[in-house]
Design an enzyme around this catalytic site. Sequence first.
Site, PDB file in Angstrom:
ATOM      1  N   GLU A  57       0.836  -1.192   0.000  1.00 46.64           N
ATOM      2  CA  GLU A  57       0.000   0.000   0.000  1.00 46.64           C
ATOM      3  C   GLU A  57       0.877   1.252   0.000  1.00 46.64           C
ATOM      4  O   GLU A  57       1.893   1.319   0.702  1.00 46.64           O
ATOM      5  CB  GLU A  57      -0.897  -0.002   1.243  1.00 46.64           C
ATOM      6  CG  GLU A  57      -1.769   1.241   1.368  1.00 46.64           C
ATOM      7  CD  GLU A  57      -2.480   1.343   2.710  1.00 46.64           C
ATOM      8  OE1 GLU A  57      -3.515   2.004   2.767  1.00 46.64           O
ATOM      9  OE2 GLU A  57      -1.976   0.760   3.698  1.00 46.64           O
ATOM     10  N   LYS A 107      -9.778   1.650  -1.666  1.00 49.28           N
ATOM     11  CA  LYS A 107      -9.795   1.318  -0.247  1.00 49.28           C
ATOM     12  C   LYS A 107     -11.115   1.824   0.315  1.00 49.28           C
ATOM     13  O   LYS A 107     -11.479   2.991   0.143  1.00 49.28           O
ATOM     14  CB  LYS A 107      -8.629   1.994   0.472  1.00 49.28           C
ATOM     15  CG  LYS A 107      -8.476   1.597   1.936  1.00 49.28           C
ATOM     16  CD  LYS A 107      -7.202   2.189   2.537  1.00 49.28           C
ATOM     17  CE  LYS A 107      -6.957   1.694   3.954  1.00 49.28           C
ATOM     18  NZ  LYS A 107      -5.669   2.204   4.498  1.00 49.28           N
ATOM     19  N   CYS A 161      -5.092  -2.883   3.384  1.00 52.22           N
ATOM     20  CA  CYS A 161      -4.696  -2.637   4.773  1.00 52.22           C
ATOM     21  C   CYS A 161      -5.887  -2.683   5.741  1.00 52.22           C
ATOM     22  O   CYS A 161      -6.370  -3.748   6.089  1.00 52.22           O
ATOM     23  CB  CYS A 161      -3.960  -1.309   4.858  1.00 52.22           C
ATOM     24  SG  CYS A 161      -2.970  -1.106   6.373  1.00 52.22           S
TER      25      CYS A 161
END
Length: 546
Positions: A281, A361, A395
């Site tokens: 990321e 995300k 993440c």
Amino acid sequence: MAGDRPGAEAETGNPRERARLAVRNATVADIPAIAALSERVYGEDGGYTPEMLTGQVAQFPQGVFVAVYEDEVVGYCATFRIDEASAMRPHRWMEIAGGGYASRHLVNGDWLYGMEVCVDPRHRGLRIGRRLYEERKRLCQRLGLKGIVFGGRLPGFGRRERKFGGDVAAYVEEVRAGRLRDRALSFQLRNGFELLGVLPGYLPTDLESRGHAAHLAWRNPKIDPRASTAGTARPLPESVRVATVQYQQRRVTSFDEFATQVEYFVDIAADYRADFVVFPELFTLQLLSVENKPLSPVDSLLALTGYTERFAAMLTELAVRHNINIIGGSHPTRTGDDADPRVRNICYVALRDGSLHTRDKLHPTPNERTWWGIGGGDSAQAIMTDCGPIGIMICYDSEFPELGRHLIDQGAMILFVPFCTDTREGYLRVRYCSQARAVENQCYVVLSGNVGNLPGVNNFDIQYAQSCILTPCDFPFARDGVAADTTPNVEQVAFADLRLNDLTVARNDGTVQNLNDRRHDLYALRWARRPVVPALPRRMQSPENT
């Protein structure tokens, strides 16, 4: 597979002689048209979402069909394989159909379950429903399955409910005896389906049927009903090789220098014949060292968005040239305009066929929202690759179990987690949650993180990572549920060969069978169709609506 065609002359290639109406297997490319069809049939809030359709196509591609009339999708049929005990006992549609994703599909199931038939209301005089049912029967016989089972609508019951005192079983018996006509059940009985009984509360939103359904089956005349059928599994690569890059952050003087470092790792992974290579990321934050001047966090992110086109083009070119699928970590990307400079943290996935996919995300961390002004995405669709469907969780996304389950329901067997954490505590949150996703979804999870530091780059001062490739915890897999990992905080590449068929075995015959043992009768997960939260759908899909 073609439906009714005008004759042998249809093979000549003359546009005027091509079949006007054909039935064939549905593909990923058909998903937008199928979604539009389901909205025409069931209304805007009742149709299938693209994610549901992705699951249906991915789980059992041989069992989904479209009817195409003059190049327009006008009919859709979805099936999956199921074990006899589940098919024959009382059940509800949401339970048996895995919430609409066909996630209850069993590769060795001995019955074909019909979860959907719908036909465009504008073309219901072409007997499209009958053609789709015949295609199902041919599939059942080709696979050597025991038969087809489903819950059929009872649209005439609502009008006669008072006459029968609410007794749906009595109504069904009158239709079976031929003393009453129900446009759906009478059609099924005429087409050779056997009435097994009634499924009360099968689809509560089907108001015409008062939520009930007829439990119907068609038995394959070409097999001995007492024989067991092993069936054939969905074709999958025997093994998928994955490389995860633990990437060292260091200063660069140009984009070309950054690209050289990225290609170095892509080339290594390709030399080892990896199918996927994964980057961390926000590893493109390294590009902020090109200017090497202090910027506010927001200005830093906006400056980085200027590299988006070059970054995406680089990944696509590398994927094709090195014949490898690249999970390009994530990169801050501007999604608004100059007046509204919204930025999202987006993973770029470049496949070796030259296609480029993006996945947002969904859950920005408090720091991302506060310091960088990053917003969250609003959808999560699995990506079809030459190694099967995959899912992306960036993440913090891995710490929300709903997302992993949503991607697995769409057929994903590998989840990729590019991450960026500064401390061991933060890393372990991602690691432990990713291991939980692997266990509860019986899938592989691949993590890739940054190490090193970039002095002078706001909010990117220090990094902690131990990249790894995680497995379920059962006998076919690595002893500790870790197929491979790296040394903490050292630039490194880890490889693992992941056998997809081991997941299939574990899901259907493992010590525990988390996916099969979900209580669909007690709980369900429903994703919003839009960025804003809508009201509950007025009406969910009505299966077997011809």
